[in-house]
Design a protein around this motif. Structure first.
Motif, short mmCIF file in Angstrom:
data_model
loop_
_atom_site.label_atom_id
_atom_site.label_comp_id
_atom_site.label_asym_id
_atom_site.label_seq_id
_atom_site.Cartn_x
_atom_site.Cartn_y
_atom_site.Cartn_z
N THR A 136 41.43 32.41 41.36
CA THR A 136 40.01 32.13 41.60
C THR A 136 39.56 30.91 40.82
OG1 THR A 136 39.24 33.49 39.77
CG2 THR A 136 39.48 34.58 41.91
N TYR A 161 30.15 30.81 44.37
CA TYR A 161 31.48 31.01 44.96
C TYR A 161 32.61 30.94 43.93
CZ TYR A 161 28.97 30.53 49.32
OH TYR A 161 28.09 30.71 50.34
N ASP A 186 34.11 33.10 42.42
CA ASP A 186 35.15 34.12 42.53
C ASP A 186 36.01 33.96 43.78
OD1 ASP A 186 34.82 35.60 40.11
OD2 ASP A 186 32.84 36.12 40.89
N SER A 187 35.81 32.87 44.48
CA SER A 187 36.65 32.64 45.65
C SER A 187 38.05 32.25 45.22
CB SER A 187 36.10 31.49 46.50
OG SER A 187 34.75 31.69 46.76
N GLU A 198 40.60 28.86 52.26
CA GLU A 198 39.35 29.26 51.62
C GLU A 198 38.48 28.05 51.31
OE1 GLU A 198 37.67 32.04 50.74
OE2 GLU A 198 39.14 33.15 51.95
N LEU A 234 34.65 26.97 52.65
CA LEU A 234 33.49 26.71 51.81
C LEU A 234 32.93 25.30 52.02
CD1 LEU A 234 34.68 28.37 48.49
CD2 LEU A 234 32.99 29.23 50.09
#
Ligand SMILES: Cc1cc2nc3c(=O)[nH]c(=O)nc-3n(C[C@H](O)[C@H](O)[C@H](O)COP(=O)(O)O)c2cc1C
Ligand code: SF4
Ligand code: SF4
Ligand code: FES
Ligand code: FES
Lengths: 152, 646
Positions: free
Chosen positions: B393, B428, B430-431, B437, B441
């Motif tokens: 993350t 974001y 914790d993405s 991914e 975003l």
């Protein structure tokens, strides 16, 4: 100019007869003299049988090549992203105000040439200014004057 | 050194190298990567040499200069074996003590160890330092051990074993299959599967075929490719040679920036040595396979890192993109099939061959396998190169490894993907970070630049910065990119200068759509990403600039004023003496005032005002308060004076 042309000829000699070497040749000239004089372009054109227009096109396309003479000291101000977010624009402003020139040019007395560059690979020291290969890191606008004074 | 003619020769050499190395012999490893070089590793190296001579120890203590260790924030770094003692921020003055105490006396010098900023706990070994502890160093690991100018260091670590395996035990098809199965995706920006690209070039008609390494590294905030090339060039060459074998190429190129002098020279040495050892050239390792590599120095143009532009440059032409209906994998250099890969992509290949696709596939996420190196920079505490499994993350990277934001400032966002990427805001954090991914975003992986920004960075100004960069770098061949970027730059410059108008945001978005649809190369199609992502997440900052003429981060020069708070000023003369414009008026015991008409907003007064006093303020969106009447500016008794007259 005599001595210089001898160096130029030596550099040209390295590449004679090879294909696709113009960029490499010009880079060598650039690192030898810090710029690419017009007389040298004519010489390359003659010896390598490449039209001058083609040489000028390449020399003006690439950032690393300069068609103007450079000063005694070359200042590189890093404006890579990491330095940017640590205040590099203010440093560049300060150098420009101090020398009364814009980035990309040379002072009238030929003391300094000022260039901006992208990431020098030492972002940890940002913002970074390099003068003649000496790194000055973590600098603030207030430090600019003292740094420049070191170079006569 | 006689050349190696078989797999067994390589094995024997490795045994020999390891055999003569005495593990109890003291060894000093000194990081000499670019950042440590800049902070003085040459002087430290000279001091080590001098001190060893002085103490008559040159024969007994080995010294190795390596590439970047990653923790550039704390360089120059040295590691002392045996014991793996890690010293940070070493200066030449520390050297005599290090030799006498640590080398001779096996005593640890605590002052040079890493100390946890919160607990003060000291750490002796590199791998205990949080910056390293949470990383998984696979591709980058060699940098800690290898002197890049000595091929035997790389061989001692098992280098070229993968090449030997490929040449003697695998068919090109098997190699291709293994890389495809590993699902190695390109680290240079697009994330395109390397195996599939190799296959296209292999299957394309036309001879000879070429393989190329892209070490142009145009992203202005990333330096991992450079560090691999500088610190462990053989790993890249090994990967390239394996690719050549799988594809059926006999000629390779390395495209490397002229501005990376250390990479250029270490690469040249590596090529020389590889040839000498029979690991490049004719009949490599006695297998009959022939492969040669030429270096092409790039001359610093961002767009030349694009595949077709790069191939033009290798041909000696101006490095601008070609039309896209022909793929370079089928018709690249001199119209021959040419496979281009990024430095980090190829550096992964020997690992995949040695440890297998299954092993590689066990690291990372569903769609993105393996690790990725990020250059974690900007306003974090621990700047440096960070290698983590895909899927780690953002929070772990920025906080656990990066140690959070410096100076106790508030985290605002993280920029990834360079000029083609975007800015990801706090919500974001914790993405998981992988190719897909980040795209979701509104940003992208790009080459792995990761620039943390804090509350003092103006988002609009940062978007302007990227557009300005791209505007300069666009080759100008196609109209949407050339003109679109110019218009975007004008609009953004207007906004940061306080000339923004209602409707500007919509106009930016409209231009973005056209550029995305109609540009020739990815520079143009992705150029609007930084702007679009900041509009998406930080629209209020744009609006503050446009509607209130206010810069919330207090950055945009035309929207801020410097002002001295009379309640706080102690009339110390510091700012007055330092102001380059003579814009500050005051004297001892007289509160200082900035004459706004003379001020050029250089910020020096703000920097030099003692932190405890903090009298210089930046204000935005409201007028500068009128200065005190002359009579009230005197400070009596040297003590702080309020405004009122008794
Ligand atoms: C404007 C532009 C600049 C690029 N610069 C680089 C670069 O500096 N380094 C790089 O590896 N890839 C760069 N790329 C991506 C390359 O075109 C190409 O996709 C990549 O080198 C392929 O390698 P990979 O598949 O291993 O990632 C750039 C692309 C564009 C459009
Ligand atoms: S998109 Fe931009 S950089 Fe790419 S070809 Fe067009 S003008 Fe050149
Ligand atoms: S910002 Fe610069 S010019 Fe303005 S008052 Fe402060 S020091 Fe002087
Ligand atoms: S951005 Fe300035 S050194 Fe990296
Ligand atoms: S250059 Fe020494 S740690 Fe990066």
């Amino acid at each position: 100019m005599k001595v210089k042309m001898k160096r130029v000829d030596e550099i040209i000699e390295r590449y004679k007869g090879e294909e696709g070497v113009l960029i490499q040749l010009l880079l060598d000239i650039q690192s030898e003299f810090n710029w690419i004089p017009h007389g040298v372009i004519a010489r390359i054109s003659e010896k390598m049988r490449i039209p001058t227009s083609q040489i000028y096109r390449i020399a003006s396309f690439y950032k690393a090549m300069s068609l103007n003479p450079v000063g005694r000291h070359i200042i590189h101000v890093c404006l890579g992203t990491a330095c940017q977010v640590r205040g590099a624009p203010k440093i560049l402003d300060r150098v420009e105000e101090n020398l009364k020139i814009k980035e990309g040019s040379t002072t009238a007395d030929m003391r300094f040439s000022l260039r901006r560059v992208n990431c020098l690979g030492c972002c940890a020291m940002g913002p970074v200014v390099v003068v003649d290969g000496n790194y000055h890191g973590k600098i603030t606008p207030a430090m600019v004057e003292d740094i420049l004074e070191k170079y006569e | 050194m006689p050349r190696l003619n078989s797999k067994e020769d390589l094995k024997a050499l490795r045994r020999k190298i390891i055999g003569v190395r005495d593990l109890n012999k003291p060894y000093i490893t000194l990081c000499s990567g670019t950042a440590c070089h800049a902070t003085g590793s040459d002087a430290v190296a000279a001091a080590i040499q001098k001190e060893l001579e002085k103490q008559c120890l040159t024969g007994e203590v080995g010294v190795r200069r390596t590439g970047c260790h990653g923790f550039c924030e704390r360089g120059p770094i040295i590691i002392i074996y045996p014991g793996e003692i890690c010293y940070l921020n070493v200066t030449p003055e520390d050297v005599p003590e290090i030799i006498s105490k640590t080398i001779k006396g096996r005593e640890i010098i605590e002052r040079l160890l890493y100390a946890d900023p919160n607990t003060g706990e000291q750490m002796v070994h590199e791998q205990d330092i949080p910056f390293y502890k949470y990383q998984t160093r696979l591709v980058f690991s060699g940098n800690l051990w290898v002197d890049p100018t000595n091929i035997e260091d790389y061989i001692a670590l098992g280098g070229y074993r993968a090449l030997a395996k490929v040449l003697h035990e695998m068919t090109p098809e098997e190699v291709l299959e293994e890389v495809k199965r590993a699902n190695l995706r390109g680290r240079g920006g697009g994330g395109f599967p390397a195996g599939r690209k190799w296959e296209t070039t292999r299957d394309a008609s036309g001879e000879p075929k070429y393989v190329i390494v892209n070490c142009d590294e145009g992203d202005p905030g990333a330096y991992m490719d450079r560090s691999i090339m500088e610190g462990n060039p053989h790993r890249v060459l090994e990967g390239l040679t394996i690719a050549a074998y799988a594809i059926g190429a006999t000629q390779g190129f390395v495209y490397v920036r002229q501005e990376y002098p250390l990479a250029v020279s270490n690469l040249a040495i590596a090529l020389e040595q590889a040839k000498e050892y029979g690991l490049l050239g004719e009949d490599i390792l006695g297998s009959g396979f022939e492969f040669d590599v030429k270096v092409h120095r790039g001359a610093g143009a961002f767009v030349s890192g694009e595949s077709s532009a790069l191939m033009n440059a290798i041909e000696g032409k101006v490095g601008e993109p070609r039309p896209k209906y022909v793929h370079t994998s089928e018709a690249g250099i001199w119209d021959k099939p040419s496979n281009l890969n990024n430095v980090e992509t190829l550096a992964n290949v020997p690992l995949i061959i040695e440890k297998g696709a299954d092993w590689f596939g066990s690291i990372g996420t569903e769609g993105s396998k393996g690790t990725k190196i990020f250059s974690l920079v900007g306003t974090v505490n621990n700047t440096g190169l960070v290698e983590v499994p895909m899927g780690t993350t953002l929070r772990d990277i920025i906080y656990k490894i990066g140690g959070g934001i410096r100076g106790g400032k508030r985290f605002k966002g993280v920029q990834t993907g360079g000029p083609s990427g975007g800015i990801i805001p706090e919500q974001y954090l914790d993405s998981p970070v992988d190719f897909d991914e980040l795209t979701k975003l509104g940003s992208m992986m790009g080459s792995g630049g990761m620039i943390a920004i804090d509350e003092d960075t103006c988002i609009v100004d940062l978007a302007r910065y990227f557009v300005d960069f791209l505007c300069d770098e666009s080759c100008g061949k196609c109209v949407p990119c050339r003109e679109g970027l110019k218009r975007m730059r004008e609009i953004l410059e207007d906004i940061v200068a306080g000339r923004g108008k209602e409707g500007d945001i919509e106009l930016l978005k409209e231009i973005a759509v056209v550029m995305k649809e109609a540009s020739l190369c990815a520079l143009g199609t992705t150029a609007a990403n930084p702007t679009l992502s900041t509009i998406r997440y930080f629209r209020d900052e744009y609006e503050a600039h446009i509607k209130e003429k206010r810069c919330p981060a207090l950055v945009c020069k035309d929207l801020i004023s410097y002002y001295i708070d009379p309640e706080k000023c102690i009339a110390c003369l510091k700012c007055l003496k330092n102001c380059p414009e003579g814009a500050i008026e005051g004297e001892k015991r007289v509160i200082h005032v900035i004459e706004q008409s003379k001020c050029v907003k250089c910020g020096i007064c703000y920097d030099v005002c003692p932190p405890k006093v903090g009298a210089v303020k930046k204000i935005s969106g409201r007028p500068v308060p009128p200065s005190l009447p002359e009579a009230e500016r005197a400070i009596r008794k040297g003590k702080k004076k309020g405004g009122g007259s008794d």
